[in-house]
Design an enzyme around this catalytic site. Structure first.
Site, mmCIF file in Angstrom:
data_model
loop_
_atom_site.group_PDB
_atom_site.id
_atom_site.type_symbol
_atom_site.label_atom_id
_atom_site.label_comp_id
_atom_site.label_asym_id
_atom_site.label_seq_id
_atom_site.Cartn_x
_atom_site.Cartn_y
_atom_site.Cartn_z
ATOM 1 N N LYS A 178 2.948 -10.536 -4.791
ATOM 2 C CA LYS A 178 1.686 -10.097 -5.421
ATOM 3 C C LYS A 178 0.680 -9.964 -4.288
ATOM 4 O O LYS A 178 0.077 -10.940 -3.862
ATOM 5 C CB LYS A 178 1.227 -11.147 -6.439
ATOM 6 C CG LYS A 178 0.358 -10.609 -7.573
ATOM 7 C CD LYS A 178 -0.885 -9.858 -7.120
ATOM 8 C CE LYS A 178 -2.042 -10.778 -6.808
ATOM 9 N NZ LYS A 178 -3.193 -10.029 -6.225
ATOM 10 N N GLU A 214 -2.027 -21.749 2.697
ATOM 11 C CA GLU A 214 -2.722 -21.448 3.962
ATOM 12 C C GLU A 214 -4.088 -20.915 3.570
ATOM 13 O O GLU A 214 -4.178 -19.866 2.927
ATOM 14 C CB GLU A 214 -1.960 -20.396 4.766
ATOM 15 C CG GLU A 214 -0.624 -20.846 5.296
ATOM 16 C CD GLU A 214 -0.716 -21.948 6.316
ATOM 17 O OE1 GLU A 214 -1.804 -22.160 6.885
ATOM 18 O OE2 GLU A 214 0.298 -22.627 6.517
ATOM 19 N N CYS A 240 -8.721 -15.609 9.261
ATOM 20 C CA CYS A 240 -8.780 -17.051 8.994
ATOM 21 C C CYS A 240 -9.025 -17.807 10.284
ATOM 22 O O CYS A 240 -9.598 -18.886 10.283
ATOM 23 C CB CYS A 240 -7.495 -17.513 8.332
ATOM 24 S SG CYS A 240 -6.032 -16.969 9.231
ATOM 25 N N GLU A 263 -17.219 -21.143 5.386
ATOM 26 C CA GLU A 263 -16.549 -19.924 5.841
ATOM 27 C C GLU A 263 -17.314 -18.704 5.312
ATOM 28 O O GLU A 263 -17.487 -18.549 4.109
ATOM 29 C CB GLU A 263 -15.104 -19.882 5.343
ATOM 30 C CG GLU A 263 -14.337 -18.708 5.926
ATOM 31 C CD GLU A 263 -12.903 -18.611 5.415
ATOM 32 O OE1 GLU A 263 -12.701 -18.700 4.189
ATOM 33 O OE2 GLU A 263 -11.994 -18.429 6.245
HETATM 34 P P1 NAD Z 1 -8.563 -14.763 -2.112
HETATM 35 O O1 NAD Z 1 -8.391 -16.226 -2.284
HETATM 36 O O2 NAD Z 1 -9.675 -14.093 -2.790
HETATM 37 O O3 NAD Z 1 -7.249 -13.984 -2.609
HETATM 38 C C1 NAD Z 1 -5.979 -14.269 -2.054
HETATM 39 C C2 NAD Z 1 -4.902 -13.817 -3.044
HETATM 40 O O4 NAD Z 1 -4.955 -14.683 -4.191
HETATM 41 C C3 NAD Z 1 -5.083 -12.396 -3.582
HETATM 42 O O5 NAD Z 1 -3.813 -11.775 -3.689
HETATM 43 C C4 NAD Z 1 -5.681 -12.626 -4.961
HETATM 44 O O6 NAD Z 1 -5.403 -11.584 -5.864
HETATM 45 C C5 NAD Z 1 -4.969 -13.901 -5.380
HETATM 46 N N1 NAD Z 1 -5.636 -14.686 -6.425
HETATM 47 C C6 NAD Z 1 -6.956 -14.759 -6.734
HETATM 48 N N2 NAD Z 1 -7.150 -15.591 -7.775
HETATM 49 C C7 NAD Z 1 -5.939 -16.064 -8.123
HETATM 50 C C8 NAD Z 1 -5.484 -16.988 -9.129
HETATM 51 N N3 NAD Z 1 -6.328 -17.565 -9.987
HETATM 52 N N4 NAD Z 1 -4.160 -17.259 -9.196
HETATM 53 C C9 NAD Z 1 -3.298 -16.681 -8.344
HETATM 54 N N5 NAD Z 1 -3.658 -15.805 -7.385
HETATM 55 C C10 NAD Z 1 -4.964 -15.507 -7.264
HETATM 56 O O7 NAD Z 1 -8.588 -14.493 -0.532
HETATM 57 P P2 NAD Z 1 -8.889 -13.130 0.246
HETATM 58 O O8 NAD Z 1 -10.327 -12.793 0.102
HETATM 59 O O9 NAD Z 1 -7.864 -12.088 -0.065
HETATM 60 O O10 NAD Z 1 -8.607 -13.598 1.757
HETATM 61 C C11 NAD Z 1 -9.552 -14.262 2.531
HETATM 62 C C12 NAD Z 1 -9.265 -15.738 2.607
HETATM 63 O O11 NAD Z 1 -7.924 -15.954 3.047
HETATM 64 C C13 NAD Z 1 -10.147 -16.449 3.615
HETATM 65 O O12 NAD Z 1 -10.569 -17.678 3.080
HETATM 66 C C14 NAD Z 1 -9.211 -16.669 4.803
HETATM 67 O O13 NAD Z 1 -9.584 -17.729 5.640
HETATM 68 C C15 NAD Z 1 -7.922 -16.912 4.102
HETATM 69 N N6 NAD Z 1 -6.795 -16.670 4.992
HETATM 70 C C16 NAD Z 1 -6.099 -17.751 5.454
HETATM 71 C C17 NAD Z 1 -5.046 -17.571 6.327
HETATM 72 C C18 NAD Z 1 -4.272 -18.758 6.845
HETATM 73 O O14 NAD Z 1 -3.153 -18.554 7.295
HETATM 74 N N7 NAD Z 1 -4.811 -19.956 6.805
HETATM 75 C C19 NAD Z 1 -4.682 -16.281 6.734
HETATM 76 C C20 NAD Z 1 -5.420 -15.200 6.236
HETATM 77 C C21 NAD Z 1 -6.472 -15.404 5.363
#
Ligand code: NAD
Length: 499
Positions: free
Chosen positions: A174, A249, A283, A384
């Site tokens: 997804k 992550e 991230c 963040e």
């Molecule tokens: P997000 O949390 O908004 O979304 C991530 C994913 O989760 C998307 O596919 C989204 O559709 C899904 N999602 C949202 N709500 C959900 C729910 N209730 N149940 C299941 N899935 C759900 O994050 P984003 O804006 O896409 O990405 C940015 C974030 O990701 C930042 O906080 C960044 O630091 C983090 N990030 C972390 C790493 C790491 O390896 N630590 C790497 C890349 C990004």
């Protein structure tokens, strides 16, 4: 407008809802890439049933043969690298230089996973009893649900899916709703490489519907999530309740520390790349710059001059240094943090506004922004922001710098610029992060090393390298007693009792 589909049950399918969402280019919102399925629980149910069939085939496929498919995946990705980088920049915004790197990470991960198919080691261990064999080996788990963020549209889905597949699991992906095109390209590549169709499912849509249904599905025992700490908490609560294996992550608030003895030219290049690469949407982005007194003023003034020269624009245009933010809510969020920083008393040295003019009006552009005189504890220092905003903190000692690095709830990456070998080694031991760079910025993970963070960045698992293979497989132990008699572990003692 082009209509894209889910890949479920071995074919490209419309969603059960027959509803779609639009995917637009963040550098030019008039440019519509296409419409993608708004999936819900019904689509996830079908995907799970298909993936269960796929698992039965795939888990019986010898691991080296699974690896051979992944090698093909690497070869096809390499062939399609330029084209995929281009479509990724169009939907995500970061410059081609970076999206090429994103695809390359997928290629490297594929070749690593291919070779892992010939390892997946277990152990043979001496038994405490005579004529008894003891060993451990690895088994796949089942259907793995993978939920990925927008900022590395190819690399992160490959970090998860390739090791999951190498271990013999079936996968349901997804992807983030802002980058569905790249995920579609990845699934095309997997199929072209010969992966049995039921082994991979692609379910597009929103987190609150498609993502949630995947996490809550009782026949999906493994969830790997990368995204924000807030979403990770929701996912974690469900997985805890349902006893699922879960890798999280999440967010970061990464610091680069520059001490008085540092090579300032090097530090300057490092902070520009770390803070404003990917428009700060990594991230591992450098969002705090901690500078020691002796070089504070010089580094800061040189940094502001260099930031002034950064060229904003479409990531597909020549000479662009910084692309757009991913969407309008991201612009609003960064604007809010600029207001917060100002109201907290930080000095706004440069930037702080939506960028307009020179072809930027139709995109989600934001000026690279620097706050100076940031104090430890301010929200712009703790939270963040996920945009091109750098908070600069002045310190007088190594201890103070290390305390500031550690004084946030996140623990992904850190970086120290120094020529003092003792300080460099102290940093490795004392900084509370999953990754510490010396004389390099906070970004730049390599595919064959474990990647992840401590505290509220992660839950103890790692992506990348050898460690992720532990996550996607169960250790099983086999004992074979060929003594022909009852032997009791912990009770029978053969010392001094020869045959
Ligand atoms: P997000 O949390 O908004 O979304 C991530 C994913 O989760 C998307 O596919 C989204 O559709 C899904 N999602 C949202 N709500 C959900 C729910 N209730 N149940 C299941 N899935 C759900 O994050 P984003 O804006 O896409 O990405 C940015 C974030 O990701 C930042 O906080 C960044 O630091 C983090 N990030 C972390 C790493 C790491 O390896 N630590 C790497 C890349 C990004």
């Amino acid at each position: 407008m082009k209509t894209f589909k889910n890949f479920i049950g071995g074919k490209w399918q419309d969603p059960a809802s027959s509803e779609y969402f639009e995917n637009r280019n963040p550098a030019n919102c008039d440019d519509v890439i296409g419409q993608f399925p708004l999936s819900d629980q019904r689509d996830v149910d079908c995907a799970v049933q298909s993936a269960k069939r796929g698992f039965e085939i795939w888990r019986r496929t010898p691991a080296p043969a699974r690896g051979d498919v992944l090698r093909q995946v690497g070869d096809i990705l390499a062939k399609r690298k330029e084209e995929i980088a281009d479509l990724m920049t169009r939907e995500m915004g970061k410059p081609l230089l970076e999206t090429r790197g994103d695809v390359q990470e997928g290629i490297d991960t594929a070749y690593y996973a291919a070779s892992e198919g010939r390892r997946l080691f277990g152990r043979t261990v001496p038994s405490e009893l005579r004529n008894k064999w003891a060993m451990s080996f690895r088994r796949p788990i089942g259907v793995a649900g993978l939920i990925t963020p927008f900022n590395f549209p190819m690399a992160i889905p490959t970090w998860k899916s390739f090791p999951a597949l190498a271990c013999g699991n079936a996968v349901i992906l997804k992807p983030a709703e802002d980058v569905p095109h790249t995920a579609t390209a990845l699934v095309e590549v997997l199929l072209e490489a010969g992966l049995p169709p039921d082994v991979i499912q692609l379910v597009h849509g929103q987190g609150e519907s498609a993502g949630k249904a995947l996490v809550e599905h009782h026949e999906v025992p493994v969830i790997s999530f990368t995204g924000s700490t807030e979403t990770g908490r929701i996912v974690g609560e469900t997985c805890g309740r349902m006893h699922k294996r879960l890798s999280l992550e999440m967010g970061g608030k990464n610091a680069m520390i520059v001490f008085d003895d540092a090579d300032l030219d090097l530090a300057l290049d490092g902070v520009l790349w770390g803070a404003f690469g990917t428009t700060g949407q990594r991230c591992t982005a450098t969002s705090r710059l901690v500078i020691q007194d002796g070089v504070h003023d010089e580094l800061l003034s040189r940094l502001v001059e260099r930031v002034r020269t950064l060229k904003l624009g479409d990531g597909r245009a020549k000479g662009t240094d910084v692309g757009p933010l991913i969407n309008e809510p991201a612009v609003k969020k960064v604007e809010q943090y600029v207001d917060i920083g100002v109201s907290e008393g930080a000095d706004l040295l440069i930037g702080g506004r939506r960028a307009t003019g020179k072809g930027l009006d139709k995109g989600h552009f934001f000026e690279p922004t620097i706050f100076a005189r940031v104090e430890h504890g301010m929200r712009v220092e703790q939270e963040e922001i996920f945009g091109p905003v750098l908070s600069v903190i002045r310190v007088s000692s190594v201890d103070e710098a290390f305390a500031i690095n550690n004084g946030v709830k996140y623990g992904l990456s850190s970086s120290v610029y120094t020529r003092d070998v003792n300080v460099a080694f102290r940093a490795q031991l004392e900084l509370d992060n999953g990754i510490t760079y010396i004389n390099a910025p906070t970004i730049g993970a390599e595919a064959h090393l474990p990647f992840g963070g401590v505290k509220q960045t992660g839950n103890g698992h790692r992506e990348g390298g050898w460690e992720v293979y532990e996550f996607y497989s169960e250790t099983k132990v086999g004992y074979i007693d060929f003594s022909g008699q009852l032997q009791r572990a912990q009770i029978d003692n053969y010392l001094g009792t020869p045959d």
